[in-house]
Design an enzyme around this catalytic site. Structure first.
Site, mmCIF file in Angstrom:
data_model
loop_
_atom_site.group_PDB
_atom_site.id
_atom_site.type_symbol
_atom_site.label_atom_id
_atom_site.label_comp_id
_atom_site.label_asym_id
_atom_site.label_seq_id
_atom_site.Cartn_x
_atom_site.Cartn_y
_atom_site.Cartn_z
ATOM 1 N N HIS A 38 0.833 -1.194 0.000
ATOM 2 C CA HIS A 38 0.000 0.000 0.000
ATOM 3 C C HIS A 38 0.873 1.251 0.000
ATOM 4 O O HIS A 38 1.277 1.729 1.068
ATOM 5 C CB HIS A 38 -0.907 -0.016 1.223
ATOM 6 C CG HIS A 38 -1.734 -1.265 1.332
ATOM 7 N ND1 HIS A 38 -1.213 -2.461 1.776
ATOM 8 C CD2 HIS A 38 -3.035 -1.503 1.025
ATOM 9 C CE1 HIS A 38 -2.166 -3.390 1.748
ATOM 10 N NE2 HIS A 38 -3.284 -2.837 1.292
ATOM 11 N N HIS A 286 -4.224 3.257 -3.086
ATOM 12 C CA HIS A 286 -4.330 2.596 -1.782
ATOM 13 C C HIS A 286 -3.536 1.294 -1.743
ATOM 14 O O HIS A 286 -2.698 1.114 -0.855
ATOM 15 C CB HIS A 286 -5.802 2.313 -1.445
ATOM 16 C CG HIS A 286 -5.994 1.293 -0.365
ATOM 17 N ND1 HIS A 286 -6.054 1.632 0.961
ATOM 18 C CD2 HIS A 286 -6.095 -0.060 -0.415
ATOM 19 C CE1 HIS A 286 -6.192 0.515 1.686
ATOM 20 N NE2 HIS A 286 -6.223 -0.518 0.867
ATOM 21 N N GLU A 438 -17.970 -5.173 24.221
ATOM 22 C CA GLU A 438 -17.094 -6.349 24.336
ATOM 23 C C GLU A 438 -15.891 -6.278 23.401
ATOM 24 O O GLU A 438 -14.786 -6.693 23.759
ATOM 25 C CB GLU A 438 -17.880 -7.638 24.048
ATOM 26 C CG GLU A 438 -18.974 -7.962 25.063
ATOM 27 C CD GLU A 438 -20.270 -7.216 24.795
ATOM 28 O OE1 GLU A 438 -20.369 -6.508 23.756
ATOM 29 O OE2 GLU A 438 -21.214 -7.337 25.603
ATOM 30 N N HIS A 499 -28.284 -17.282 24.262
ATOM 31 C CA HIS A 499 -27.343 -17.097 25.364
ATOM 32 C C HIS A 499 -26.528 -18.358 25.662
ATOM 33 O O HIS A 499 -25.783 -18.384 26.626
ATOM 34 C CB HIS A 499 -28.081 -16.656 26.625
ATOM 35 C CG HIS A 499 -28.416 -15.195 26.612
ATOM 36 N ND1 HIS A 499 -29.109 -14.619 25.575
ATOM 37 C CD2 HIS A 499 -28.138 -14.195 27.487
ATOM 38 C CE1 HIS A 499 -29.249 -13.325 25.819
ATOM 39 N NE2 HIS A 499 -28.665 -13.040 26.965
HETATM 40 C C1 LIG Z 1 -11.525 -5.190 9.737
HETATM 41 C C2 LIG Z 1 -10.983 -5.008 8.363
HETATM 42 N N1 LIG Z 1 -11.804 -5.035 7.314
HETATM 43 C C3 LIG Z 1 -11.320 -4.914 6.059
HETATM 44 C C4 LIG Z 1 -9.989 -4.766 5.839
HETATM 45 C C5 LIG Z 1 -9.434 -4.700 4.425
HETATM 46 N N2 LIG Z 1 -8.984 -3.329 4.150
HETATM 47 C C6 LIG Z 1 -7.715 -2.963 4.283
HETATM 48 S S1 LIG Z 1 -7.455 -1.350 3.974
HETATM 49 C C7 LIG Z 1 -9.079 -1.097 3.615
HETATM 50 C C8 LIG Z 1 -9.565 0.255 3.222
HETATM 51 C C9 LIG Z 1 -9.171 1.202 4.252
HETATM 52 O O1 LIG Z 1 -9.509 2.490 3.915
HETATM 53 P P1 LIG Z 1 -8.841 3.649 4.747
HETATM 54 O O2 LIG Z 1 -8.820 3.304 6.165
HETATM 55 O O3 LIG Z 1 -9.512 4.901 4.367
HETATM 56 O O4 LIG Z 1 -7.354 3.601 4.274
HETATM 57 P P2 LIG Z 1 -6.635 4.446 3.142
HETATM 58 O O5 LIG Z 1 -6.854 3.714 1.867
HETATM 59 O O6 LIG Z 1 -7.226 5.785 3.125
HETATM 60 O O7 LIG Z 1 -5.242 4.397 3.587
HETATM 61 C C10 LIG Z 1 -9.801 -2.279 3.756
HETATM 62 C C11 LIG Z 1 -11.241 -2.407 3.509
HETATM 63 C C12 LIG Z 1 -9.160 -4.736 6.977
HETATM 64 N N3 LIG Z 1 -7.849 -4.623 6.885
HETATM 65 N N4 LIG Z 1 -9.670 -4.828 8.209
#
Ligand SMILES: Cc1ncc(C[n+]2csc(CCOP(=O)(O)OP(=O)(O)O)c2C)c(N)n1
Ligand SMILES: [Mg+2]
Length: 694
Positions: A38, A286, A438, A499
């Site tokens: 990234h 990204h 939680e 539960h």
């Molecule tokens: C809980 C979770 N869901 C999905 C992902 C997959 N994922 C990684 S980065 C991303 C997008 C993140 O967007 P943002 O936080 O705005 O990051 P940016 O591209 O702006 O750096 C996703 C969906 C993840 N890492 N964790």
């Protein structure tokens, strides 16, 4: 936007510019070389990370585990190249799992060249147990920010417990960087709400407001007013409208450090892929390498040699050494001197700090642990647990925790005189009220563990699902976090299947490194805690009964100390030569014992194995395992009021499973036990069937 239009960070310092471009280009090159990763967010946030590390944070690269360092959490873990770049450029040193300094860098340039490759100290996402200088594992979005709240509660607790007039032994801050993803995840809301409630003014989140996630512009799914949301929680909300404006970024951190009584949230407007003529502000920036042509254009825009790769220009290391290096060294030296004086004046407190840092216990940590007398009516697992917790919390000053609003039910409330509640005005208490949160609770308990506090979080076992992502991370990070889960099966009968956990044990047993323990009576509860307390690098889950369980007569049956082996022969066949083995856990142990007695009376040579923990048992020698479960005795029955999933490994294909195959139901426990076959007669019949004696 053309390459020529790239606006360089607003700073008069030439070296600052060079350092920021180095972070950007290392990130670009590493992702390109790995053909995955990234690049966009490291490109955008390089000025932020540069400013925070080199101008603000109190961190000594020579000793990344110095107790009073500021903490940095990269909650948007996909931007890991930010961390690898900064750990490399600051020449942060490596430490091992025993907290020894290794005399070598944490992240080398070679690691960065081998970004995302096997054994590289620059893995895909920040890994706490793997790279020194990483304060917590991140990657599942939202976990980092939630864990940072635990770190902030931890710092407040440490300060309240250890600081004395003239001795600010703990006064560090916690900085967490996050993105749109972290803000969308529910866990960040849970954690932010509690952070404001507790007035955590040592906590600063920086929100990378770039309006981009993977599927495109955030306006497809995320149009709330994030700043207003944080204002509503009670945070101090600041905005820096240009992620390249280091002076303003620095100023925002100054305001954070002066703000008392609430955490600070900095909205930082940024451009993902900053400086890439064709990819800036696009979702492609990204998670895809820029590509060779785009890299040339981008580097040209940065004023960087287009063909250079992994270039660290002369003076950049020195620049970081003169910044964070010098400041950190000075701060650590001053602290070391202060701590020496503190040790002279408060030797016991200093010893506590020493022990905590190495995750060791102090002498007498297990004094007064109860021994429960035989009692056929017995006591509930949760009751026994409550008694043990109250003793441990008095014996071990840094042992604390709480529940997600179920303290009275979980029996986790610490009730002894002076235990106190952790609140904004009393951060040194021992009872942490997580509220009904939680998921954040589990991440916060991890944050406390990362602060070297021995902490537990509690809820009903069924709701461990709501905490599971953070439980998994505790195992991945190798943290000795403790999860106390009560109402572990159908004991809350009338509440019904919503539960009643069924698949939870199997699912937690599947997490590598996590120790699950389902004790069979009150003395097994004590022994379970005795085992858990001595863990330094493994989290543990306790599954405890709601209802009373008979306290077994240990003069007749084997000692509960067998818990430390995970499984042990509780009651044996005459001469130790069983023809059938009943393996049980938790509430089913006494049931198995009843069946065993009936079988013996019928001339069937049965053995009962109490198996509170699969994982601990798997760590025993083969010889021990075979002594408990002799391979030639193939008639085996597993009795557990939970999914049968996985029990085949101990009973074999020919074994019998007295377990759950469906969800539970709403009815009094006795009726459920009958309905689902958790009665001695049923187990006796199963044994006889196996032996062909019915
Ligand atoms: C809980 C979770 N869901 C999905 C992902 C997959 N994922 C990684 S980065 C991303 C997008 C993140 O967007 P943002 O936080 O705005 O990051 P940016 O591209 O702006 O750096 C996703 C969906 C993840 N890492 N964790
Ligand atoms: Mg984003």
């Amino acid at each position: 936007m053309g390459a020529a239009q790239v606006v360089q960070p607003k700073t008069d310092g030439k070296m600052a510019l060079l350092a920021i471009s180095t972070i950007r280009t290392l990130s670009i090159d590493a992702v390109q070389e790995a053909k995955s990763g990234h690049p966009g967010t490291p490109m955008a946030l390089a000025p932020l990370v540069y400013t925070l590390w080199n101008r603000v944070m109190r961190f000594d690269p020579q000793d990344p585990i110095w107790p009073n360092r500021d903490r940095f959490v990269l909650s948007n873990g996909h931007a890991s190249m930010l961390l690898w770049s900064i750990l490399h450029l600051t020449q942060t040193q490596a430490v091992d799992a025993d907290y020894e300094r290794l005399g070598q860098p944490s992240v080398t340039l070679d690691d960065i060249r081998r970004f995302r490759q096997l054994d590289s100290r620059a893995p895909g996402h920040p890994e706490y147990h793997w790279v020194s200088g990483v304060e917590t594992t991140t990657g599942p979005l939202g976990q980092g920010v939630a864990t940072s709240v635990g770190m902030a509660i931890g710092e407040k607790w440490l300060a309240a417990h250890f600081n004395r007039p003239g001795f600010e032994i703990f006064d560090y801050n916690i900085y967490a960087v996050c993105g749109d993803g972290c803000m969308m995840e529910g866990i960040s809301s849970e954690a932010a709400s509690l952070a404001a409630h507790l007035g955590l003014d040592n906590l600063c989140w920086i929100y990378d407001n770039n309006h981009i996630t993977i599927e495109g512009d955030t306006n497809i799914a995320f149009t709330e007013d994030v700043a207003a949301r944080f204002l509503a929680y009670g945070w101090n909300v600041l905005r820096v409208g240009d992620a390249n404006d280091i002076a303003r970024i620095e100023r925002a951190f100054e305001i954070f450090r002066k703000t008392k009584g609430r955490p600070t949230f900095i909205v930082l407007d940024s451009h993902i892929g900053y400086g890439s003529p064709n990819k800036q502000d696009t979702p492609e920036a990204h998670g895809e390498p820029l590509g060779d042509d785009e890299i040339r254009l981008t580097k040209r825009g940065y004023g960087w040699p287009e063909d250079a790769k992994f270039l660290v220009p002369d003076g950049v290391y020195g620049h970081f050494q003169a910044g964070v290096g010098a400041r950190g060294a000075q701060a650590r030296a001053a602290w070391t001197k202060l701590f020496a004086d503190y040790r002279a004046k408060y030797p016991e407190l200093a010893t506590e700090i020493d022990l905590m840092q190495r995750r060791e216990l102090l002498d007498g940590w297990d004094r007064n642990l109860p021994v429960f007398p035989a009692d056929s009516k017995g006591i509930a697992g949760r009751e026994a647990s409550g008694k043990v917790l109250n003793i441990l919390a008095q014996n071990v000053p840094w042992f604390l925790g709480g529940s997600a609003d179920l303290g009275p039910s979980n029996k986790t409330t610490l009730k002894y005189d002076g235990a106190g509640s952790i609140q904004a005005i009393s951060p040194g208490g021992k009872n942490l009220h997580f509220g009904i949160r939680e998921h954040a609770m589990a991440a916060i308990v991890n944050g406390l563990s990362l602060s070297k506090i021995r902490a537990f979080g509690a809820t009903f076992f069924i709701f461990s699902d709501y905490a599971r992502p953070a439980i998994r991370l505790s195992a991945l990070m190798e943290l000795p976090t403790i999860f106390v889960f009560t109402h572990d099966a159908m004991g809350d009968g009338e509440d019904g299947p919503t539960h009643q956990p069924v698949e939870h044990l199997a699912s937690l047993r599947a997490i590598p490194g996590l120790i699950t323990l389902r004790p069979g009576d009150a003395n097994e509860v004590v022994e379970a805690y005795r085992y858990i307390m001595q863990l330094r690098h493994q989290p543990a889950v306790l599954a405890l009964s709601r209802q009373p369980l008979p306290t077994l007569d240990r003069s007749k049956y084997a000692s509960a100390s067998g818990v430390a082996h995970g499984a042990y022969v509780l009651a044996d066949a005459p001469g130790g030569k069983p023809e059938v083995i009943l393996i049980a856990t938790g509430s089913e142990v006494s049931l198995a014992v009843q069946a065993h007695e009936a079988l013996l009376a019928d001339g069937v040579r049965s053995r009962v194995v109490s198996m509170p923990s699969w994982e601990i048992f798997e760590h025993q020698t083969q010889e021990y395992q075979d002594s408990v479960l002799p391979p030639h005795v193939t008639s085996r029955i597993a009795v557990e009021q939970a999914s049968s999933f996985g029990w085949e490994r101990y009973v074999g294909r020919g074994g019998q499973l007295v377990c759950m195959k469906t969800f539970g139901a709403s009815a009094p426990l006795k009726e459920l036990q009958k309905h689902f076959g958790f009665e001695p007669d049923h187990v006796v019949a199963a044994a006889k069937k196996l032996l062909g004696r019915n």
